[in-house]
Design a protein around this motif. Structure first.
Motif, PDB file in Angstrom:
ATOM      1  N   UNK A 130      12.231 -31.247  11.731  1.00  0.00           N
ATOM      2  CA  UNK A 130      12.025 -32.620  12.200  1.00  0.00           C
ATOM      3  C   UNK A 130      10.923 -33.310  11.391  1.00  0.00           C
ATOM      4  N   UNK A 131       9.882 -32.559  11.049  1.00  0.00           N
ATOM      5  CA  UNK A 131       8.798 -33.143  10.254  1.00  0.00           C
ATOM      6  C   UNK A 131       9.318 -33.638   8.912  1.00  0.00           C
ATOM      7  N   UNK A 132      10.162 -32.837   8.260  1.00  0.00           N
ATOM      8  CA  UNK A 132      10.718 -33.269   6.977  1.00  0.00           C
ATOM      9  C   UNK A 132      11.595 -34.511   7.151  1.00  0.00           C
ATOM     10  N   UNK A 133      12.396 -34.551   8.220  1.00  0.00           N
ATOM     11  CA  UNK A 133      13.210 -35.734   8.523  1.00  0.00           C
ATOM     12  C   UNK A 133      12.321 -36.973   8.673  1.00  0.00           C
ATOM     13  N   UNK A 154      10.792 -20.767   1.870  1.00  0.00           N
ATOM     14  CA  UNK A 154      11.538 -21.199   0.686  1.00  0.00           C
ATOM     15  C   UNK A 154      12.845 -20.428   0.556  1.00  0.00           C
ATOM     16  N   UNK A 155      12.789 -19.152   0.907  1.00  0.00           N
ATOM     17  CA  UNK A 155      13.970 -18.293   0.780  1.00  0.00           C
ATOM     18  C   UNK A 155      14.954 -18.503   1.915  1.00  0.00           C
ATOM     19  N   UNK A 156      14.453 -18.695   3.120  1.00  0.00           N
ATOM     20  CA  UNK A 156      15.318 -18.792   4.294  1.00  0.00           C
ATOM     21  C   UNK A 156      15.739 -20.221   4.630  1.00  0.00           C
ATOM     22  N   UNK A 157      14.922 -21.179   4.282  1.00  0.00           N
ATOM     23  CA  UNK A 157      15.192 -22.577   4.646  1.00  0.00           C
ATOM     24  C   UNK A 157      15.523 -23.355   3.371  1.00  0.00           C
ATOM     25  N   UNK A 158      16.650 -23.029   2.777  1.00  0.00           N
ATOM     26  CA  UNK A 158      17.002 -23.581   1.470  1.00  0.00           C
ATOM     27  C   UNK A 158      17.276 -25.083   1.514  1.00  0.00           C
ATOM     28  N   UNK A 159      17.444 -25.628   2.710  1.00  0.00           N
ATOM     29  CA  UNK A 159      17.696 -27.050   2.872  1.00  0.00           C
ATOM     30  C   UNK A 159      16.399 -27.862   2.797  1.00  0.00           C
ATOM     31  N   UNK A 160      15.238 -27.197   2.781  1.00  0.00           N
ATOM     32  CA  UNK A 160      13.961 -27.897   2.637  1.00  0.00           C
ATOM     33  C   UNK A 160      13.564 -27.886   1.155  1.00  0.00           C
ATOM     34  N   UNK A 161      13.243 -29.045   0.581  1.00  0.00           N
ATOM     35  CA  UNK A 161      12.935 -29.099  -0.854  1.00  0.00           C
ATOM     36  C   UNK A 161      11.558 -28.502  -1.163  1.00  0.00           C
TER      37      UNK A 161
END
Length: 402
Positions: free
Chosen positions: A18-21, A72-79
């Motif tokens: 949500x923070x990234x959104x 980074x490895x598990x949440x590949x949808x986060x840049x």
């Protein structure tokens, strides 16, 4: 005093997604959150000061290289740039207003930039819960061997009944150490039972997912829709959050939490495009069996096979209820379950807390006017926020709202 929170990612995954959104869609937004204790608990004298001491410590808790590598490895949808942001993020205790009235009730407000204040929900709730159990003397009654055996028994029941289930119990856990025990035990029991029909799908807590080699679980929370209602109105806010969220994540994180303003207003404008784009839905209020029928009916009306869609159930479940829902689904949907308090605070001789932190005000920039943010849900007992606004929205949504 021993500090309860010492890990940056001792938080639920949806906080980060949500923070990234928010950084992408509303980087200038400002909000206010409010703490609600549904049981009206009277806390011991000085509790607010102890809580403040715990939360002041958060300013020194920063993300580690290990945590960044895991996410980074598990949440590949986060840049990658988002992790640069997290490296620079610091909890700001100045965003907190913590008070205790003469009768002992807690009054907590969190106010500031949305992308910053969103990080406080889990730390506040998990601290209040653990401090309360500590001061109530519950720690003295705690038997780790008994609780570990209980967790193993629950995992065996989950697996033998073919459930796909994960832990979502950070906010109202008995303690950090107890959630650690529960996640570790369930993962061990699952690993040694393979192959099996049931699945331990992971935990919403990013730290424990990293520590125990699990999948971190979570996509979004009600606050995105509650905020959006003031931008695009109650009838269109779900559609616009779905559109914006899918734009941000390019189709990933495709489980939508649909009940912020009841189910009717969501299903009335769920388009086929969005239904196809999202993997499925999360049921967090209402009668689960009624919701199943509504979901199946809506997908079929859109020409979509419901059996191709995931539905996550997370409304105050225990294992027996999850089994009943699973049997009722009977393969018509791809059902899975998120269980919180029943896993992380089902401790002998202990009464779980009934506490939440919810978004109650917001504005899209610092120069705009403030608006009340509310949540209606499919259960009137979960309605939170300005009473007059809730009544107004319930009136315009009509009696058709569940």
């Amino acid at each position: 005093m021993k500090f309860i929170l010492n890990h940056f990612t001792d938080n639920d995954l949806y906080t980060f997604t949500c923070q990234y959104y928010i950084l992408e869609k509303y980087p200038r937004a400002e909000v206010e959150y409010t703490f609600f204790d549904r049981n009206g608990t009277r806390y011991p004298e000085g509790f607010a000061d102890m809580l403040r001491e715990q939360l002041d410590h958060m300013k020194d808790v920063t993300i580690t290289d290990e945590e960044v590598e895991f996410m980074t490895r598990k949440c590949i949808y986060l840049p990658l740039w988002y992790f640069t942001f997290l490296r620079g993020y610091r909890f700001n205790p100045g965003e907190l207003d913590i008070r205790q009235d003469d009768e002992g009730h807690l009054e907590i407000k969190i106010k500031g930039k949305w992308f910053s204040t969103i990080m406080w929900e889990m730390p506040i709730l998990s601290c209040i819960s653990e401090l309360s159990h500590r001061l109530n003397g519950d720690f003295g009654k705690y038997d780790a061997a008994v609780e570990e055996a209980k967790a193993r028994s629950k995992m065996q029941q989950i697996l033998s009944n073919g459930l796909k289930l994960g832990d979502m119990g950070t906010r109202r856990r008995f303690s950090f150490d107890h959630q650690d025990l529960v996640v570790r035990t369930m993962k061990e029991e699952y690993d040694k039972s393979l192959p099996c029909e049931g699945v331990f799908i992971g935990t919403s807590n990013v730290w424990f997912a990293m520590k125990h080699g699990c999948t971190p679980l979570g996509t979004m929370s009600h606050q995105l829709i509650s905020f959006e209602e003031n931008v695009s109105g109650v009838f269109e806010c779900n559609f616009n959050v779905m559109r914006k969220f899918s734009d941000v994540y390019d189709g990933d994180n495709g489980i939508y939490l649909y009940d912020c303003f009841g189910d009717d207003v969501f299903f009335s404008n769920l388009s086929k495009r969005m239904a196809m784009m999202y993997k499925g839905l999360r049921v967090d209020s209402g009668d689960e069996f009624e919701q199943i029928e509504k979901i199946v009916s809506k997908y079929e009306a859109l020409g979509i096979d419901p059996a191709t869609k995931q539905v996550v159930f997370s409304n105050g479940l225990n294992i027996e209820k999850a089994i009943a829902i699973h049997k009722y689904c009977d393969g018509r949907l791809q059902d899975s379950y998120g269980i919180g308090t029943f896993l992380t605070c089902d401790v002998d001789g202990c009464e779980p807390m009934n506490i939440v932190v919810k978004l109650t005000k917001g504005r899209i920039t610092e120069s705009r006017e403030w608006h009340d943010c509310v949540k209606l849900s499919c259960n009137l007992g979960k309605t939170l926020g300005n009473k007059r606004k809730c009544e107004y929205l319930q009136e315009i949504l009509g009696k058709g709202r569940s």
